[in-house]
Scaffold this motif. Sequence first.
Motif, PDB file in Angstrom:
ATOM      1  N   ASP A 192      28.320  72.887 -17.817  1.00  0.00           N
ATOM      2  CA  ASP A 192      27.912  71.532 -17.422  1.00  0.00           C
ATOM      3  C   ASP A 192      29.120  70.648 -17.168  1.00  0.00           C
ATOM      4  OD1 ASP A 192      25.281  72.258 -17.590  1.00  0.00           O
ATOM      5  OD2 ASP A 192      24.931  71.346 -19.554  1.00  0.00           O
ATOM      6  N   ASP A 193      30.145  70.776 -18.031  1.00  0.00           N
ATOM      7  CA  ASP A 193      31.371  70.002 -17.836  1.00  0.00           C
ATOM      8  C   ASP A 193      32.062  70.402 -16.534  1.00  0.00           C
ATOM      9  OD1 ASP A 193      30.931  68.701 -20.214  1.00  0.00           O
ATOM     10  OD2 ASP A 193      32.246  70.014 -21.381  1.00  0.00           O
ATOM     11  N   THR A 198      33.500  69.226 -10.968  1.00  0.00           N
ATOM     12  CA  THR A 198      33.523  69.664  -9.571  1.00  0.00           C
ATOM     13  C   THR A 198      32.861  68.616  -8.676  1.00  0.00           C
ATOM     14  OG1 THR A 198      33.487  72.004 -10.195  1.00  0.00           O
ATOM     15  CG2 THR A 198      32.773  71.461  -7.967  1.00  0.00           C
ATOM     16  N   ALA A 199      31.694  68.122  -9.103  1.00  0.00           N
ATOM     17  CA  ALA A 199      30.989  67.104  -8.323  1.00  0.00           C
ATOM     18  C   ALA A 199      31.810  65.815  -8.224  1.00  0.00           C
ATOM     19  CB  ALA A 199      29.627  66.827  -8.948  1.00  0.00           C
ATOM     20  N   ALA A 203      33.270  64.272  -4.601  1.00  0.00           N
ATOM     21  CA  ALA A 203      32.997  62.905  -4.152  1.00  0.00           C
ATOM     22  C   ALA A 203      34.286  62.110  -3.967  1.00  0.00           C
ATOM     23  CB  ALA A 203      32.087  62.210  -5.162  1.00  0.00           C
ATOM     24  N   LYS A 204      35.248  62.352  -4.843  1.00  0.00           N
ATOM     25  CA  LYS A 204      36.498  61.596  -4.821  1.00  0.00           C
ATOM     26  C   LYS A 204      37.311  61.848  -3.552  1.00  0.00           C
ATOM     27  CE  LYS A 204      40.718  60.968  -7.636  1.00  0.00           C
ATOM     28  NZ  LYS A 204      41.381  61.359  -8.914  1.00  0.00           N
ATOM     29  N   TYR A 205      37.293  63.105  -3.060  1.00  0.00           N
ATOM     30  CA  TYR A 205      38.164  63.461  -1.954  1.00  0.00           C
ATOM     31  C   TYR A 205      37.416  63.714  -0.637  1.00  0.00           C
ATOM     32  CZ  TYR A 205      41.709  63.896  -5.554  1.00  0.00           C
ATOM     33  OH  TYR A 205      42.576  63.624  -6.593  1.00  0.00           O
ATOM     34  N   LEU A 244      34.261  71.957  -3.818  1.00  0.00           N
ATOM     35  CA  LEU A 244      34.891  70.656  -3.614  1.00  0.00           C
ATOM     36  C   LEU A 244      34.686  70.122  -2.202  1.00  0.00           C
ATOM     37  CD1 LEU A 244      38.291  71.083  -5.499  1.00  0.00           C
ATOM     38  CD2 LEU A 244      36.089  70.266  -6.365  1.00  0.00           C
ATOM     39  N   GLY A 245      34.035  70.915  -1.356  1.00  0.00           N
ATOM     40  CA  GLY A 245      33.757  70.463  -0.005  1.00  0.00           C
ATOM     41  C   GLY A 245      34.955  70.486   0.919  1.00  0.00           C
TER      42      GLY A 245
END
Length: 344
Positions: A192-193, A198-199, A203-205, A244-245
């Motif tokens: 879960d961590d 990862t999510a 979103a950040k990058y 990470l997309g």
Amino acid sequence: MEFNMRVQGLSWFRRAVVIGAAAALAVGVAGCSNSEEASSESSTTAASSQTRVFEAQNGSIEIPSDPQRIVACGYAVLPLIQAGANLAAVCEWTRELGNMDDKTKAAYEALPKVAPDGNVSQLNYEGIVAAEPDLIIMGVPARVESQLDMTQLKAAAPVVFLGPTVPADWRVLGEQFADAANVSDTYGEFKDDYDAKTAELAAKYKDKLGSLTFGGVCNVCKPEAGTFSREYASSYTTNLFDGLGLQFPGTPADPADIHVEQVSIEKIGENLGNVDVIVYGLNADGSMSPQLQELVNSELWKELPAVKAGNVVQLQHSLAATYQTALLTLDSIDEGLSKLPANQ
């Protein structure tokens, strides 16, 4: 996490009985009678003799429902230690010594080793027999399955083969290793961590890096002289960017290579000259392998557009293959991506 593993011939259950009895005596409480202990151990023996059918890559295998003496190799070693499986011996997994916390490392070092890291061709079959296993879990890469003497292994215990085709398979295989070892309830404590981190990074990058292309270079591979090991998606280093997309385009020229290939250093411009960012892993001490060090010192490397632009990410913990250790890698990825010019 408690590591209730079977080491030096004692199962988790028998050690628990011994420890519990000693504690009871220390406070003056009467211990269990011999008949009660015999009854309890008889129940455990009966439970461990029950079997079930497990679907592995090598077929439908009848295995103990609750194995008490497991020999594990390859990608199965560390997740089973972390989950507290009843291990009797393991193959070396030195690639992640730098990722292990003190308790995990102590548990790993206490176990007999039956093969050197990354070399199942030197498997010690006599050592496996001496471990008296009731289950053998082979998590070595699928491409080296042919190096195993399955006849000898099966003579020692039921064999479950679950080998990765690409390094990214550790995510799926970890759950299967735990299932076979009957420790699913204690495996994946950090999943879960890991998923949340990862999510968060995705979103950040997404906006600043999502349109860039990435390429990888392998630090631990040992290419022939005059070549380097180019990694594509889901390879040794690049798989840790999965989720990470980010774009890792391309495939090896030979489809049989799947995720990594040897490329002539003279052709590095043709191979890595069109990616925006290059990533590679570091050794546990922060150094590079001699092959990678030679590559990054070369003039051809220095002339790559990504290198000249400062678009290089160096990765710590680059060989992580469990949720717990990959969390360390995500921290390193975050640090590296945050320093790219696109984020300034």
